[in-house]
Structures are given as structure tokens and as C-alpha cells.
Design an enzyme around this catalytic site. Structure first.
Site, PDB file in Angstrom:
ATOM      1  N   ASN A 161      39.118  46.692  41.713  1.00 46.88           N
ATOM      2  CA  ASN A 161      39.890  46.700  42.949  1.00 46.88           C
ATOM      3  C   ASN A 161      39.045  47.118  44.151  1.00 46.88           C
ATOM      4  O   ASN A 161      39.505  47.805  45.050  1.00 46.88           O
ATOM      5  CB  ASN A 161      41.138  47.575  42.811  1.00 46.88           C
ATOM      6  CG  ASN A 161      42.161  47.422  43.936  1.00 46.88           C
ATOM      7  OD1 ASN A 161      42.790  48.388  44.320  1.00 46.88           O
ATOM      8  ND2 ASN A 161      42.338  46.232  44.458  1.00 46.88           N
ATOM      9  N   ASP A 194      32.983  37.516  40.086  1.00 50.70           N
ATOM     10  CA  ASP A 194      32.755  38.866  40.602  1.00 50.70           C
ATOM     11  C   ASP A 194      31.438  38.888  41.369  1.00 50.70           C
ATOM     12  O   ASP A 194      30.378  38.645  40.791  1.00 50.70           O
ATOM     13  CB  ASP A 194      32.710  39.866  39.443  1.00 50.70           C
ATOM     14  CG  ASP A 194      32.717  41.309  39.904  1.00 50.70           C
ATOM     15  OD1 ASP A 194      32.486  41.569  41.104  1.00 50.70           O
ATOM     16  OD2 ASP A 194      32.955  42.180  39.052  1.00 50.70           O
ATOM     17  N   CYS A 211      41.923  42.531  40.085  1.00 51.04           N
ATOM     18  CA  CYS A 211      40.585  42.305  39.516  1.00 51.04           C
ATOM     19  C   CYS A 211      40.255  43.537  38.686  1.00 51.04           C
ATOM     20  O   CYS A 211      41.140  44.330  38.374  1.00 51.04           O
ATOM     21  CB  CYS A 211      39.545  42.019  40.602  1.00 51.04           C
ATOM     22  SG  CYS A 211      39.118  43.394  41.697  1.00 51.04           S
ATOM     23  N   ARG A 229      37.124  41.617  44.791  1.00 51.91           N
ATOM     24  CA  ARG A 229      37.936  40.405  44.820  1.00 51.91           C
ATOM     25  C   ARG A 229      39.397  40.634  45.175  1.00 51.91           C
ATOM     26  O   ARG A 229      39.945  39.962  46.056  1.00 51.91           O
ATOM     27  CB  ARG A 229      37.834  39.682  43.462  1.00 51.91           C
ATOM     28  CG  ARG A 229      36.418  39.229  43.154  1.00 51.91           C
ATOM     29  CD  ARG A 229      36.291  38.716  41.745  1.00 51.91           C
ATOM     30  NE  ARG A 229      36.430  39.815  40.790  1.00 51.91           N
ATOM     31  CZ  ARG A 229      36.545  39.655  39.474  1.00 51.91           C
ATOM     32  NH1 ARG A 229      36.573  38.438  38.955  1.00 51.91           N
ATOM     33  NH2 ARG A 229      36.622  40.704  38.682  1.00 51.91           N
ATOM     34  N   SER A 230      40.060  41.555  44.490  1.00 57.30           N
ATOM     35  CA  SER A 230      41.496  41.723  44.749  1.00 57.30           C
ATOM     36  C   SER A 230      41.798  42.300  46.133  1.00 57.30           C
ATOM     37  O   SER A 230      42.759  41.862  46.769  1.00 57.30           O
ATOM     38  CB  SER A 230      42.188  42.516  43.638  1.00 57.30           C
ATOM     39  OG  SER A 230      41.622  43.780  43.455  1.00 57.30           O
TER      40      SER A 230
END
Length: 163
Positions: free
Chosen positions: A11, A125, A8, A14-15
Site C-alpha cells: 500500500n 510492482d 496491493c 500501486r494501490s
């Protein structure tokens, strides 16, 4: 060893959520020795930071512990080391394609391409929203994580059969 990188922007939401969820899906399938999981951001402004506390809290409610993760930026060698790099949204995917080095072995895709139930094509996001945004991210990521693992297993079966 199959190596998977979730990406993303920063970091921190989402990631790392995708990393934590997919890691557990892999563990539950008994594939931890065959699949390595990591996450990164396209930017470096959160480098070294822990995941957003709201992301951690939402994940922990569902049994995912993100507390040991630290944000990092995508590196050129990631494109050579990872088999799959999965972006959370189209901008992340464009940013990744813009820095794609020659000789890349990684397959780049949107993570939600693997979701079965989601009507969205991007993981939104949640940073500027409330708790419901983090819950939505978890719903989408859990769906895509199971779909992606199914796809990986089908690919592996196909490769084994062709040998």
C-alpha cells in the site's frame, strides 16, 4: 454510496496511486458524493507510511496528490464494508481470497480487468525499478480507472432500470 478499495502488497506504490487516480476520475465525473475510494495492502510492514516518494512524484507530475495517504493493511471488515475490492495483481487477489470472511458483500477482481488499452493483466510492482515503472503504473491505472467507472455507471443504470 458505492465503496471501492484498491489493494496491493504494501500500500505504498500501486494501490495508493490507484486510489488517487480513481478519486480524481470520480470527482471529475461529479460522483464524489456517490463513490467512496480507499486503498490498503495485504501486508502490514508499511503500515502508517506515506506512499513511496517516487510514486508521489510521478503522480504529482500528472496532477494527482498522494501526500495525505497512509498505508494500512486490509481488515476483515473491509470485505463487509466495501462493494468492490480491486487487486493490482494475481497474488494480491489470491491473498484476499484466502482471508475472505463469510458474508462478504465485496466483489473481488483484478483492477486491470477494467482496462481498455492495456495488454497486461496485472499492474507490475515498480518498487525495485526506475521512474519508467511508476509511469507505466500510472498509464495502466488511468486506463483501468476510466474503464471501471464506466462499468460502475453501467451497473448503476441497470439496477435503476430494474427497480
Amino acid at each position: 454510496m458505492i465503496k471501492v478499495l484498491f489493494v496491493c502488497m504494501g500500500n505504498i506504490c500501486r494501490s495508493p496511486t490507484a486510489e488517487g487516480v480513481f478519486r480524481r476520475v470520480v470527482e471529475e465525473a461529479g460522483l464524489s458524493m456517490q463513490i467512496e475510494v480507499d486503498s490498503a495492502g495485504t501486508s502490514d510492514f508499511q503500515k502508517g507510511d506515506a506512499p513511496d516518494r517516487r510514486a508521489q512524484q510521478a503522480a504529482l507530475k500528472r496532477g494527482y496528490n498522494l501526500s495525505r495517504l497512509k498505508a494500512r493493511q486490509v481488515r476483515p471488515q473491509d470485505f463487509l464494508e466495501f462493494d468492490h475490492i480491486l487487486a493490482m495483481d494475481k497474488k494480491n487477489l489470491r491473498d484476499l481470497n484466502a482471508i475472505l470472511p463469510d458474508g462478504t458483500r465485496a466483489k473481488l477482481a483484478l483492477f486491470l480487468d477494467y482496462a481498455h488499452k492495456a495488454e497486461l493483466i496485472e499492474v507490475p510492482d515498480p518498487y525495485y525499478g526506475g521512474p519508467q515503472g511508476f509511469e507505466l503504473v500510472l498509464d495502466l491505472v488511468e486506463d483501468a480507472a476510466h474503464g471501471f467507472l464506466q462499468d460502475l455507471m453501467a451497473q448503476h443504470r441497470g439496477e435503476s432500470a430494474s427497480r
